[in-house]
Design a protein around this motif. Structure first.
Motif, PDB file in Angstrom:
ATOM      1  N   UNK A  21       0.817  -1.217   0.000  1.00 56.06           N
ATOM      2  CA  UNK A  21       0.000   0.000   0.000  1.00 56.06           C
ATOM      3  C   UNK A  21       0.847   1.261   0.000  1.00 56.06           C
ATOM      4  N   UNK A  22       0.242   2.317  -0.482  1.00 53.64           N
ATOM      5  CA  UNK A  22       0.814   3.656  -0.355  1.00 53.64           C
ATOM      6  C   UNK A  22      -0.006   4.383   0.694  1.00 53.64           C
ATOM      7  N   UNK A  23       0.608   4.705   1.808  1.00 54.12           N
ATOM      8  CA  UNK A  23      -0.072   5.400   2.889  1.00 54.12           C
ATOM      9  C   UNK A  23      -0.174   6.874   2.536  1.00 54.12           C
ATOM     10  N   UNK A  24      -1.404   7.390   2.460  1.00 56.58           N
ATOM     11  CA  UNK A  24      -1.619   8.785   2.083  1.00 56.58           C
ATOM     12  C   UNK A  24      -1.745   9.697   3.287  1.00 56.58           C
ATOM     13  N   UNK A  25      -2.486   9.251   4.277  1.00 59.23           N
ATOM     14  CA  UNK A  25      -2.729  10.078   5.458  1.00 59.23           C
ATOM     15  C   UNK A  25      -3.197   9.194   6.598  1.00 59.23           C
ATOM     16  N   UNK A  26      -2.934   9.630   7.821  1.00 59.69           N
ATOM     17  CA  UNK A  26      -3.461   8.901   8.969  1.00 59.69           C
ATOM     18  C   UNK A  26      -3.897   9.899  10.034  1.00 59.69           C
ATOM     19  N   UNK A  27      -4.791   9.443  10.880  1.00 61.85           N
ATOM     20  CA  UNK A  27      -5.303  10.266  11.976  1.00 61.85           C
ATOM     21  C   UNK A  27      -5.106   9.496  13.270  1.00 61.85           C
ATOM     22  N   UNK A  28      -4.661  10.211  14.294  1.00 61.30           N
ATOM     23  CA  UNK A  28      -4.426   9.624  15.609  1.00 61.30           C
ATOM     24  C   UNK A  28      -5.241  10.373  16.655  1.00 61.30           C
ATOM     25  N   UNK A  29      -5.467   9.714  17.791  1.00 62.87           N
ATOM     26  CA  UNK A  29      -6.155  10.394  18.883  1.00 62.87           C
ATOM     27  C   UNK A  29      -5.136  11.181  19.699  1.00 62.87           C
ATOM     28  N   UNK A  30      -5.581  11.825  20.772  1.00 68.30           N
ATOM     29  CA  UNK A  30      -4.696  12.657  21.586  1.00 68.30           C
ATOM     30  C   UNK A  30      -3.551  11.874  22.214  1.00 68.30           C
ATOM     31  N   UNK A  31      -3.751  10.576  22.429  1.00 68.02           N
ATOM     32  CA  UNK A  31      -2.709   9.725  23.006  1.00 68.02           C
ATOM     33  C   UNK A  31      -1.717   9.238  21.953  1.00 68.02           C
ATOM     34  N   UNK A  32      -1.990   9.537  20.690  1.00 66.46           N
ATOM     35  CA  UNK A  32      -1.098   9.121  19.619  1.00 66.46           C
ATOM     36  C   UNK A  32      -1.448   7.775  19.003  1.00 66.46           C
ATOM     37  N   UNK A  33      -2.547   7.176  19.432  1.00 65.84           N
ATOM     38  CA  UNK A  33      -2.955   5.886  18.885  1.00 65.84           C
ATOM     39  C   UNK A  33      -3.653   6.083  17.540  1.00 65.84           C
ATOM     40  N   UNK A  34      -3.371   5.183  16.613  1.00 64.38           N
ATOM     41  CA  UNK A  34      -3.965   5.252  15.291  1.00 64.38           C
ATOM     42  C   UNK A  34      -5.469   5.024  15.367  1.00 64.38           C
ATOM     43  N   UNK A  35      -6.211   5.847  14.655  1.00 67.47           N
ATOM     44  CA  UNK A  35      -7.655   5.696  14.542  1.00 67.47           C
ATOM     45  C   UNK A  35      -8.007   5.266  13.124  1.00 67.47           C
ATOM     46  N   UNK A  36      -7.548   6.043  12.155  1.00 64.19           N
ATOM     47  CA  UNK A  36      -7.916   5.788  10.766  1.00 64.19           C
ATOM     48  C   UNK A  36      -6.761   6.171   9.851  1.00 64.19           C
ATOM     49  N   UNK A  37      -6.746   5.525   8.692  1.00 60.30           N
ATOM     50  CA  UNK A  37      -5.722   5.835   7.701  1.00 60.30           C
ATOM     51  C   UNK A  37      -6.332   5.751   6.318  1.00 60.30           C
ATOM     52  N   UNK A  38      -5.743   6.510   5.404  1.00 58.58           N
ATOM     53  CA  UNK A  38      -6.135   6.460   4.006  1.00 58.58           C
ATOM     54  C   UNK A  38      -4.955   5.939   3.211  1.00 58.58           C
TER      55      UNK A  38
END
Length: 102
Positions: A21-38
């Motif tokens: 995969x090519x990782x385009x973007x990711x979102x993390x919560x305030x603790x730095x844990x991954x929530x979602x990625x594109x």
């Protein structure tokens, strides 16, 4: 960068098919844990160690509520339930990737 490489390694451990995969973007919560990625082909959602993968081309509509994101696909509806902050962050990523009309 190093953080992206670590994230990709984490995702590949959960789903080996993501190795190319090519990782385009990711979102993390305030603790730095991954929530979602594109990625180039998928929306990825991580909750309680479980990875949900939805192909961009399969997404027909997205509905967001306080505690869930429901993705309408040609094959049926997929609802991802989580807390309000995580849903909001994931919805922002979906909205940015799909455009405002979704």
């Amino acid at each position: 960068d190093q953080r992206d490489a670590e994230l990709k390694a984490q995702l590949v451990l959960l789903d080996p098919s993501l190795a190319s995969m090519s990782l385009l973007e990711c979102k993390r919560d305030d603790a730095g844990d991954l929530i979602a990625a594109a990625t180039d082909a998928h929306f990825l959602y991580l909750c309680n160690g479980k990875l949900t993968k939805v192909r961009w081309e399969d997404i027909v509509e997205v509905e967001v509520s306080e505690k869930a994101i429901c993705i309408q696909r040609a094959t049926g509806k997929l609802c991802l339930e989580d807390d309000e902050q995580r849903c909001r962050i994931a919805a922002q990523l979906l909205g940015a990737c799909l455009g405002a009309d979704q």
